[in-house]
Design a protein around this motif. Sequence first.
Motif, short mmCIF file in Angstrom:
data_model
loop_
_atom_site.label_atom_id
_atom_site.label_comp_id
_atom_site.label_asym_id
_atom_site.label_seq_id
_atom_site.Cartn_x
_atom_site.Cartn_y
_atom_site.Cartn_z
N MET B 306 -58.92 37.90 -67.65
CA MET B 306 -59.84 36.86 -68.07
C MET B 306 -59.12 35.60 -68.54
O MET B 306 -59.46 34.49 -68.08
CB MET B 306 -60.78 37.39 -69.15
N LEU B 308 -56.13 34.67 -67.76
CA LEU B 308 -55.42 34.11 -66.60
C LEU B 308 -56.38 33.34 -65.70
O LEU B 308 -56.08 32.21 -65.28
CB LEU B 308 -54.75 35.24 -65.80
N THR B 309 -57.50 33.94 -65.41
CA THR B 309 -58.47 33.27 -64.57
C THR B 309 -58.93 31.96 -65.20
O THR B 309 -59.14 30.95 -64.53
CB THR B 309 -59.68 34.21 -64.34
N PHE B 310 -59.08 32.00 -66.51
CA PHE B 310 -59.47 30.77 -67.21
C PHE B 310 -58.45 29.67 -67.00
O PHE B 310 -58.79 28.53 -66.67
CB PHE B 310 -59.63 31.09 -68.71
N ALA B 312 -56.25 29.42 -64.58
CA ALA B 312 -56.33 28.97 -63.18
C ALA B 312 -57.52 28.05 -63.00
O ALA B 312 -57.47 27.05 -62.27
CB ALA B 312 -56.43 30.19 -62.25
#
Lengths: 355, 355, 355, 355, 355
Positions: B306, B308-310, B312
């Motif tokens: 979560m 990391l995706t944020f 990105a």
Amino acid sequence: MSKQRHQRSKKAGLPPGTLVHIGEKRAEKTKITIIDFDGADFHERETDAVDECFLFKDKPGVTWINMEGVHHVELLERLGECYGFHSLVLEDVMNTEQRPKMEDYSDYLYVVLKMLRYNDSDGGTLSEQISLIVGPNFVFSFQEGIEGDVFGVIRERIRSNKGRIRKMGADYLAYSLIDAIVDNYFAVLEKLGEKVELLEEMIVSNPETETLREIHFLKSEMIFLRKAVWPLREVINALERGESALVRESTRVYLRDVYDHTIQIIDTVETFRDTVSGMLDIYLSSVSNRLNAVMKVLTIIATIFMPLTFIAGIYGMNFKYMPELQWRIGYPLFWLVILVIAGTMLIFFRKKDWL
Amino acid sequence: MSKQRHQRSKKAGLPPGTLVHIGEKRAEKTKITIIDFDGADFHERETDAVDECFLFKDKPGVTWINMEGVHHVELLERLGECYGFHSLVLEDVMNTEQRPKMEDYSDYLYVVLKMLRYNDSDGGTLSEQISLIVGPNFVFSFQEGIEGDVFGVIRERIRSNKGRIRKMGADYLAYSLIDAIVDNYFAVLEKLGEKVELLEEMIVSNPETETLREIHFLKSEMIFLRKAVWPLREVINALERGESALVRESTRVYLRDVYDHTIQIIDTVETFRDTVSGMLDIYLSSVSNRLNAVMKVLTIIATIFMPLTFIAGIYGMNFKYMPELQWRIGYPLFWLVILVIAGTMLIFFRKKDWL
Amino acid sequence: MSKQRHQRSKKAGLPPGTLVHIGEKRAEKTKITIIDFDGADFHERETDAVDECFLFKDKPGVTWINMEGVHHVELLERLGECYGFHSLVLEDVMNTEQRPKMEDYSDYLYVVLKMLRYNDSDGGTLSEQISLIVGPNFVFSFQEGIEGDVFGVIRERIRSNKGRIRKMGADYLAYSLIDAIVDNYFAVLEKLGEKVELLEEMIVSNPETETLREIHFLKSEMIFLRKAVWPLREVINALERGESALVRESTRVYLRDVYDHTIQIIDTVETFRDTVSGMLDIYLSSVSNRLNAVMKVLTIIATIFMPLTFIAGIYGMNFKYMPELQWRIGYPLFWLVILVIAGTMLIFFRKKDWL
Amino acid sequence: MSKQRHQRSKKAGLPPGTLVHIGEKRAEKTKITIIDFDGADFHERETDAVDECFLFKDKPGVTWINMEGVHHVELLERLGECYGFHSLVLEDVMNTEQRPKMEDYSDYLYVVLKMLRYNDSDGGTLSEQISLIVGPNFVFSFQEGIEGDVFGVIRERIRSNKGRIRKMGADYLAYSLIDAIVDNYFAVLEKLGEKVELLEEMIVSNPETETLREIHFLKSEMIFLRKAVWPLREVINALERGESALVRESTRVYLRDVYDHTIQIIDTVETFRDTVSGMLDIYLSSVSNRLNAVMKVLTIIATIFMPLTFIAGIYGMNFKYMPELQWRIGYPLFWLVILVIAGTMLIFFRKKDWL
Amino acid sequence: MSKQRHQRSKKAGLPPGTLVHIGEKRAEKTKITIIDFDGADFHERETDAVDECFLFKDKPGVTWINMEGVHHVELLERLGECYGFHSLVLEDVMNTEQRPKMEDYSDYLYVVLKMLRYNDSDGGTLSEQISLIVGPNFVFSFQEGIEGDVFGVIRERIRSNKGRIRKMGADYLAYSLIDAIVDNYFAVLEKLGEKVELLEEMIVSNPETETLREIHFLKSEMIFLRKAVWPLREVINALERGESALVRESTRVYLRDVYDHTIQIIDTVETFRDTVSGMLDIYLSSVSNRLNAVMKVLTIIATIFMPLTFIAGIYGMNFKYMPELQWRIGYPLFWLVILVIAGTMLIFFRKKDWL
């Protein structure tokens, strides 16, 4: 049960032996059925005048007086006076919230029982209190006044002089009435048994919230039955082993037979109770198992798609210098990576036995 | 069990001593085996005519009459007349839903037992009711009529005059039959014991929904066994301590031996019950543990991806003025940050002992 | 336990008193130790010929014959003949699956006990059956034949004429043997107590799946111990209160002492059982607590990053007319919003006591 | 408890009546307090020489000899010789792991009790074994030697000749000691009661892991108390109903009073046990409820933001032909859709009662 | 309960028979009501001087002296002296923490009971201790001094000479008082029964945390009631079967009636206990079910939107060579794929019965 319970406190503080009706008033009028018989003769009459009973008081044959409805105070008072019943007995007859019991007043025995019937309409058990007063040549049976009873077969046997009932005394008649009541418990148990089995299948195949309520209902029924049957056993034991001269030796062997039946009923009720208790455990385990299954689905989905979404997110970034984006092979490579990751995950979950 | 239960109510309201067969009709014809013996002589014959039994009534030796099938009303009626059995005894013989019990009719003893056999095909326990009527020189044994019984060894011992059986009386024969029945309980228990052990291993290694059903099944079996064994103990105790002259002093010591066996059986059944109850707890705990494991996987994945995706997501934004996007070192720096975050998370989870 | 159980059914159908060995064959040969003593003299010899026992049959002193291994049928048969033991006694001696019991055969007493020893290698409890036959001037003790026993101290006391053992009769010797066995139960309990305490600490600090297995194991041990100890109490009570002339008044006060010990052992076993049961509850609660902790982490992470990712997603959109994207201050403003949201969330969770 | 338990096995195999101290050695020296009195006179002296006790052996008044510390073997041996105590009694005096019991040696009574005191420092219950030997004109009381006891008030009553204690015999003195011990149980129970109430409030307001440990601790305390109190009741009953001439009729009425107290203590302990058991259920339910609450937060957040993020994701796509992206009204429309979806969700959750 | 409990330890170490008041001081002054009657005469007076009681000591009629407040030591001392009551009786009268009991002091009977009243304001049960001292021609009743009692109807019956109360002796008066107390238990049970039913409905429709607290409260009430009722049964049984000449034969039949009532009360309390225990199981199951429901919502949302968001993420990537992005049909195709996936998921969940 609830409504009846609320009325018990009406009696608080009244002198003992005060006649107060406790319970629902079921029948408008008290219906009295008098059956008088000996080996040779047989009379049957239906009336609502209590005075007719007095005629049979000193007749030599056996008289069975059945009363439906126990809410008429003065009727019971007059009966009590005529036959010399203790006022506590009459008080207990009118109180339909008794526990099964047997009391020996030397001149007569007072027995309280619960007549159970299975109610087909709502699947519950219907309980009606029966009081028996057994004298040397008479039996009084008092019913609450719910339509119908389980004594039909006995009346038939008396009318048609079938079996030995006409040749025996009042104690045998009382035994027959008790036997009819106890026999009917088996019918109730069979119905409950069917339900228990049905429920057992439902739990395994499909544990719904409805099932939980059903288990709860069955449990209450078991508690209710237990309350009726356990004291019943003592009552019959007291009759069989009691020292009352009113119960002849020849009748005691039959009472032992009924006693065996009550033990069998208790056995069955206890088995049902164990089974139903076990079902609750199974139900809870099933619910836990299903939660586990749900969580596994969620975890599999999240575990597969979160990394993938992250990777897609990376190549959605707008950095000026990201060499991969310029590669010709970038996009197919991306798909390859995605598929490898997803495949690895699936193999991992399969190995963990989650799929 | 279920089918039998449904038939008990057939008897409701019938006069006591009315012969009604309750239970499954197992054999077409009632097979009668008569074995007559004393220390010297031995006769054995098989028949289906009840009249042949009457011939042995007053013979001096011991007569063992074994009947398979208890559904022929008139056959039992004639037998009862000839031997003078109480009608309640005959009624109980025909009712295969009895609880084990012993009744002393002074001229003879009436004993009800359950003969258990392990059913290899479906892994359940097969129960057949045995009624014994023990007189001064005869023993009647009534079986429901299921193919086979556990008395083969006894027949063999009588035929071959092995042990003291031919020298002793009817009470010793009755003891031998009871002993054979009780001995067979051990075989049933051994089979159940194997199952319990198997299940114990399964629970530890792999708690499936199937396991739950198996536990439930074993629990029912235990309840069933208990119901058969507890009253059995009382029956044998009553025989041993009873005052009946039909049981000789020399036989009582053997009955004490059987009594010890029943206590041992009860002990084992109770131990199994405790073990199976414990297994349900273990099962539930295992399910909870697995849920925990599943949730940990989910949480680890979500907690890592979560953030990391944020991040990105941030660099996928289209703001006109985002200095990082223009940096040469932006993209490698992004990867560095990503790896540091992921590494920190993994260390954190390792420290929390989740990995 | 399992292997032994499988052999019990070998006896099904055999005539009572048939000698069949049930249990593991532990020793090749039956080792016989004869100790003969009175206040003055003392003889000890080791042999494997049963005939030597017969020599001591009518000697005036006390003879203690200890046999290790109970699987030799003919040896026991000859012993039984010589001493006149009932065949049921011999049968029970060979059956190592007995429940502790005491039987009074007027000429001698037959006592079955379980000798427990703690097995250091696998942490389990080792059980060996001891049969005692106590006569007026002899004591037979039969062991299954596992290497070693708990009687060493008694032998030493006899040899060195320590205490009153040489001056008392066979009943005192039997008492001493029983006392030695019961005393050893305390050693087993102490070992189990250590384990229970260890487990108690482990549960609080670190509830692993292993813990669950350990609890299950301890529970089985308790069930096993209970099965051994409860009947033991009855046995000793029967000895103390029994009417047998074989137990002298002076010995009964010592038996009362052993009786007290058995009650103390039962007390301890029951306390352990309660403790272990309680531990399972604690274990389950701990697992639930940890699940809660895991879920909180997940929820916190998701609750913080989901809104943030959404906001980042918004400004990653490619709408042509999105004024914010053009603002100079857009990107710093975005970070400000992000930090405010994250901070608010953290305060919220702190207030909810999740952090 | 644990340390003491480890020492019990020291005695395994020793001849009965061997004096071995089992328990913690609490005091260096055994302190002996001799109080000798009758209605008129009173002597008190403190010593550590056991020989002084012998002087009072045949004096007519009542002598109370209190010893603190039971680990001096030879001291007890000499005492035993002088007063003629059975060696088993002395053995039991030295074994501080006894269960409360009463033994009638006709010349004297031997009583074992547990003196409980609440330990304020760690909140646990301190147990000290008291042995009483009650003769016709003496009472011996043996304490383990922990600093202090509950007999101060009794000493004061003797010194100041308050109440009837100086006028009554040794049995009344023994009763007074027992009464003082039992009275102190109430103080322990009151402390535990406070803790139970405190815990009850904590569970409702804030179910922490700490609470679980506290429940576990209270449960163990209850098990411990039960073990002390149940046999106590039998002991006092045996004293009251016993046939010993050492207990006078006038004292029995007081023993009945103490007996009532023990029943009241048992009642309270059982009530506490029920309450604490109930608390564990409540605790588990609370934990489940909190898990539910946590999961609802997670579900609400995920359910709201996942669709929104998806929509934002759509308009972050780079398809060449996406008409919405070109619309002037696209971005505001997007916000409108977002708000409608979020609003709908919130209404949905409110209706489901999750907010 | 808590406050009372704290005071019990005040008595520790005091000599037996020392008068110490234990309990809340409820009334300032002790109110004494003297009712003296025989079949013909009737006197009633209210006073606070204990000396007036002494006037009635040797009068031939029955005297009922009711005292409200038991905290005046010297008042009770003087009463005790005058009537010759044992000091232990007076001590027990002042201790309002007694367990119901009956003690026969041959000259008089001492009975302790709990008078229960339902407290409408907080829905709890109010307990007040009643001590009765029943002599040949007097009855003392001691109340704690809470405003009001359940004896109003009895006073009325005496005043108006209704029923047989004026014609009977002190034993009948005592019976009447006990009967009034026991009758009032039914009222309390009815109120509790209403609550149980209310709770049963609430659990099915809406299992809140509040429900849990309510269950816990009802459970404590049941424990409390049990503690009051079980010993009550013994008390009344002891009165009925006791050998005291103070209870006439004619009164015993009425005591049997009260005895039946106590059994009925116990029955009801036990049924409530079973029901409330069952409710906790249902509650826990409901909570689990709701957790399941919550998790299903979460899983459905996540399972649908995670793949969709991933796909949207893919086409948000900035690879230079992504053919789909250039397709005219790309965007509508994307929507098609999305809808197909979402639809498939929904069908899948419907089939799994999650929707």
